[in-house]
Design an enzyme around this catalytic site. Structure first.
Site: not given
Length: 275
Positions: A61, A63, A66, A86, A90, A165, A167-168, A228
């Protein structure tokens, strides 16, 4: 507090509570990176003695949501009309009527202040916090490339600059049983350039360089890196960034610290990253 109205995330609670309302915390709350709370009071529920709010970041994660919110916010504040997209999302909460709330999309919308509806932002929304291929196996509604591309095309027609963005991570499977669709396939089909978002902390050299090498071998165009959870003057963070730059040849576009509400990048440079 009414346990029947309990929700899992502080962000969800803030979206539900009225101005000057009260949110009762009855378990440890995790916030992805940082959260500004306005117009609500947060109190410890009776009988709860644990940590009120735990701010965490993990290797998986880093970010992205964010940082994406800050990117879109920067573009909007400079007089343009940005959009967000996106393909699959999930780990989402449900409304009282059972409707899934696309949490990442809602977060980006609230942080950036864009008018785009959350319904436009993501065609596939799942409750289980798993890779989309597994979440869709359990919940149904598997990802179809044609649907993703059609929804993306509609967003492109309405907004000036679209930030997509992932996913993962780059190897995340989006669909597996009905069709073999990975995140790289979606990037290729949309003909997107990429920005790597990475945690500035321990372990980032390995994850950044491996991701870069994989993407380079697939001839994917990477514009640069954003780090980040960055702490200024932290010797490890500074060296991690220096080593990532050296081992990939990529520039660092920005560094995001905990609680930042603005992306430290010139708007002209930011806009130049888009096709």
């Amino acid at each position: 507090a009414d346990q029947d109205k309990a929700v899992k995330t502080l962000e969800h609670a803030l979206n539900l509570v009225a101005d000057d309302g009260v949110i009762y915390i009855c378990g440890q709350v995790t916030v992805d990176s940082a959260l500004t709370v306005e117009g609500a009071t947060i109190e410890r529920a009776d009988g709860f003695t644990g940590t009120l709010i735990s701010v965490t970041g993990t290797g998986t994660d880093v970010g992205k949501t964010y940082v994406t919110g800050l990117i879109i916010k920067k573009i909007k504040e400079n007089g343009m009309t940005p959009g967000y997209f996106k393909a699959a999302m999930s780990g989402n909460e449900r409304e009282e009527d059972g409707t899934l709330i696309p949490g990442d999309a809602l977060w980006v919308k609230n942080v950036s202040g864009i008018s785009q509806s959350v319904e436009e932002m993501c065609p596939y929304v799942y409750e289980h916090a798993y890779s989309p291929h597994l979440a869709s196996r359990l919940e149904g509604n598997h990802v179809e490339m044609a649907v993703v591309l059609d929804n993306y095309r509609k967003v492109k027609e309405k907004y000036d600059y679209i930030t997509v963005e992932g996913s993962g991570g780059i190897l995340c499977p989006i669909c597996f049983d009905e069709a073999r669709i990975g995140l790289t396939d979606i990037i290729d089909e949309m003909e997107l350039d990429c920005i790597l978002v990475a945690d500035a902390g321990l372990g980032t050299i390995n994850s950044v360089v491996l991701t870069y090498e994989y993407m380079k071998n697939r001839n994917m165009n990477i514009k640069g890196m954003i780090f980040n959870h960055y702490i200024a003057d932290n010797i490890m963070h500074e060296d991690n960034i220096r080593m990532c730059e050296y081992m990939t040849g990529l520039p660092t576009l920005a560094k995001v610290s905990m609680g930042d509400v603005d992306l430290n990048i010139d708007i002209a440079e930011l806009i130049s990253l888009y096709r």
